[in-house]
Design a protein around this motif. Structure first.
Motif, PDB file in Angstrom:
ATOM      1  N   GLY A 198       0.814  -1.210   0.000  1.00 23.52           N
ATOM      2  CA  GLY A 198       0.000   0.000   0.000  1.00 23.52           C
ATOM      3  C   GLY A 198       0.848   1.261   0.000  1.00 23.52           C
ATOM      4  O   GLY A 198       1.619   1.522  -0.914  1.00 23.52           O
ATOM      5  N   GLY A 199       0.731   2.041   1.062  1.00 28.61           N
ATOM      6  CA  GLY A 199       1.473   3.285   1.176  1.00 28.61           C
ATOM      7  C   GLY A 199       2.845   3.127   1.786  1.00 28.61           C
ATOM      8  O   GLY A 199       3.450   4.127   2.204  1.00 28.61           O
ATOM      9  N   HIS A 200       3.364   1.912   1.843  1.00 27.52           N
ATOM     10  CA  HIS A 200       4.654   1.669   2.485  1.00 27.52           C
ATOM     11  C   HIS A 200       5.626   1.006   1.509  1.00 27.52           C
ATOM     12  O   HIS A 200       5.293   0.014   0.866  1.00 27.52           O
ATOM     13  CB  HIS A 200       4.493   0.766   3.710  1.00 27.52           C
ATOM     14  N   LYS A 239      -1.734   5.321  -8.681  1.00 28.02           N
ATOM     15  CA  LYS A 239      -1.924   6.659  -9.245  1.00 28.02           C
ATOM     16  C   LYS A 239      -1.661   6.668 -10.751  1.00 28.02           C
ATOM     17  O   LYS A 239      -2.358   7.362 -11.507  1.00 28.02           O
ATOM     18  CB  LYS A 239      -1.026   7.658  -8.519  1.00 28.02           C
ATOM     19  N   ASP A 285       5.738   9.209  -2.521  1.00 23.79           N
ATOM     20  CA  ASP A 285       4.849   8.116  -2.919  1.00 23.79           C
ATOM     21  C   ASP A 285       5.557   6.764  -2.797  1.00 23.79           C
ATOM     22  O   ASP A 285       6.723   6.613  -3.181  1.00 23.79           O
ATOM     23  CB  ASP A 285       4.400   8.300  -4.370  1.00 23.79           C
ATOM     24  N   GLU A 315       1.506   3.111  -4.279  1.00 29.60           N
ATOM     25  CA  GLU A 315       0.827   4.341  -4.675  1.00 29.60           C
ATOM     26  C   GLU A 315       1.184   4.716  -6.109  1.00 29.60           C
ATOM     27  O   GLU A 315       0.340   5.228  -6.863  1.00 29.60           O
ATOM     28  CB  GLU A 315       1.214   5.466  -3.723  1.00 29.60           C
TER      29      GLU A 315
END
Length: 345
Positions: free
Chosen positions: A141-143, A172, A164, A168
C-alpha cells in the motif's frame, strides 16, 4: 497454543487460526478473507466509513467459518490477536473491539499486532519459510521500506520512501491511464501486453547512494507522457503501463540488491501486496540467482491484507518471548505507527 487473528486495517476483512506448538514455525489451521473491492469500485477508491461498516458485517461470520474449518471451537482459542495499526482508524476499531470483546467473554488474553510486522513475517506461512537474519523489502500500500530483520521484533530500517510508495505509484499511474480501481493489479495486467522499453521513464533515486525511495516523480512523468500522447493514448496505453511497471520494478530490485550489499546478508524476503507482481518476482529471482541469494515470498493468496499474517505475527512474538498477551481489554488503535517504533518487549 491456538491464536485467532483478526485483520481490519483497510478494505479487507481477514480472520485466521494459527497453531504454535514448541519451537517450530506456527502452522496455519484455516483462514478466510473478504475483499471490499467491488463495493469501493464505484467510488474510485476506499471510502473509510463504508469500509468500517462492512468490517462489522463480515468479521463474525468469517470467524465462525474459520473456526469450523480449523476443527476447533471458540473456547479452544488461547489468544485473540488483532491489527492495532497502522490503517484507517474506524476500520481498526472494528477489529480491536471484536477481539477484545471475544477475549473478555472467554477470559483469554488479547494481543494488538503491527500490520506491517504481519506482512514482514507472512513468508513464514509459505512452503519455503525463511530463516533469520534477512533483508526485507516491504511493499504494501502506502509503504515501501527496506529492513534488516535479525529476529522477531528486531528490525532496523535501512531505507524507505520519502514520498509516494511503490503501491501508490502503481495505483496513481493506473488512474492517470483510466484503469479504474484497484489500479495496481489492473496496470500490471495491461503491462503484460505492452513493451516496457517503449517509453523512457525516470528511475528516481536509483543512483542516490542510499536506500531510500521516491516515486512521485515517476507519477508526474507518466502524467506528462499521457498528455503528450493525447488522443493517441488509447493505442499506446499498454506500452506506457509496461514502461511504468518496469521503472518501478527496476528501482525496487536495484535498491534491494544494494541493501544486501550494505548488510552483508544472503537472504531476502519480499512482503506486501506489490510482492505479488510477476515482473518483480521474475527480475528479483534472476538477479538474486546470479548472486546465490535466497529469495522468499508469501503465498500469492497471502500477499494482500489477511488474518493469517496477524495470527502468525502474534504467535511468533509470543514464541520468541518478546511480548506477553494479557487479559486486559481496554484498547486503542494506532492509525500511524512506524514499524521501527515497534517495541520488542
Amino acid at each position: 497454543m491456538l491464536v485467532l487473528g483478526i485483520e481490519s486495517s483497510c478494505d479487507e476483512t481477514g480472520v485466521a487460526v494459527v497453531e504454535a506448538t514448541g519451537p517450530g514455525v506456527p502452522v496455519l489451521r484455516a483462514h478466510a478473507l473478504h475483499s471490499q473491492v467491488d463495493m469501493h469500485q464505484a467510488y474510485g477508491g476506499v471510502v473509510p466509513e463504508l469500509a468500517s461498516r462492512d468490517h462489522i458485517r463480515r468479521v463474525l461470520p468469517l470467524a465462525q467459518d474459520v473456526l469450523a474449518r480449523s476443527g476447533c471451537a471458540l473456547p479452544d482459542i488461547d489468544v485473540v490477536a488483532y491489527t492495532r495499526g497502522p490503517g484507517l482508524a474506524g476500520a481498526l476499531l472494528v477489529g480491536a473491539g471484536v477481539a477484545c470483546a471475544l477475549g473478555a467473554a472467554l477470559g483469554k488474553p488479547v494481543l494488538g499486532v503491527h500490520h506491517l510486522e504481519g506482512h514482514l513475517l507472512s513468508p513464514f506461512l509459505s512452503r519455503d519459510p525463511p530463516e533469520f537474519p534477512f533483508v526485507a523489502l516491504l511493499v504494501s500500500g502506502g509503504h515501501t521500506q527496506l529492513m534488516q530483520v535479525d529476529g522477531v521484533g528486531r528490525y532496523a530500517l535501512l531505507g524507505e520512501t520519502i514520498d509516494d510508495a511503490a503501491g501508490e505509484a502503481f495505483d496513481k499511474s493506473a488512474k492517470l491511464l483510466g484503469l479504474g480501481y484497484p489500479g495496481g493489479p489492473a496496470l500490471s495486467r495491461l503491462a503484460e501486453q505492452g513493451d516496457p522499453e517503449a517509453f523512457k521513464l525516470p528511475r528516481p533515486l536509483l543512483h542516490s547512494g542510499d536506500l531510500d525511495f521516491s516515486f512521485a516523480g515517476l507519477k508526474t512523468a507518466v502524467l506528462t507522457q499521457a498528455k503528450k500522447l493525447g488522443d493517441g493514448l488509447e493505442a499506446r496505453k499498454a506500452d506506457l503501463a509496461a514502461a511504468t511497471e518496469a521503472a518501478i520494478v527496476d528501482v525496487l530490485v536495484r535498491k534491494s540488491l544494494a541493501a544486501l550489499d550494505a548488510s552483508g546478508l544472503q537472504r531476502i524476503v519480499v512482503a506486501g501486496g506489490v510482492g505479488a507482481n510477476r515482473r518483480l518476482r521474475a527480475q528479483l529471482d534472476a538477479a538474486c540467482g546470479r548472486r546465490g541469494v535466497r529469495v522468499h515470498y508469501p503465498e500469492l493468496a497471502l500477499c494482500t491484507d489477511n488474518g493469517a499474517m496477524i495470527a502468525m505475527a502474534a504467535a511468533m512474538r509470543l514464541q520468541a518471548g518478546v511480548q506477553e498477551a494479557q487479559p486486559l481489554y481496554a484498547f486503542d488503535v494506532k492509525p500511524r505507527w512506524p514499524l521501527q517504533e515497534l517495541a520488542a518487549a
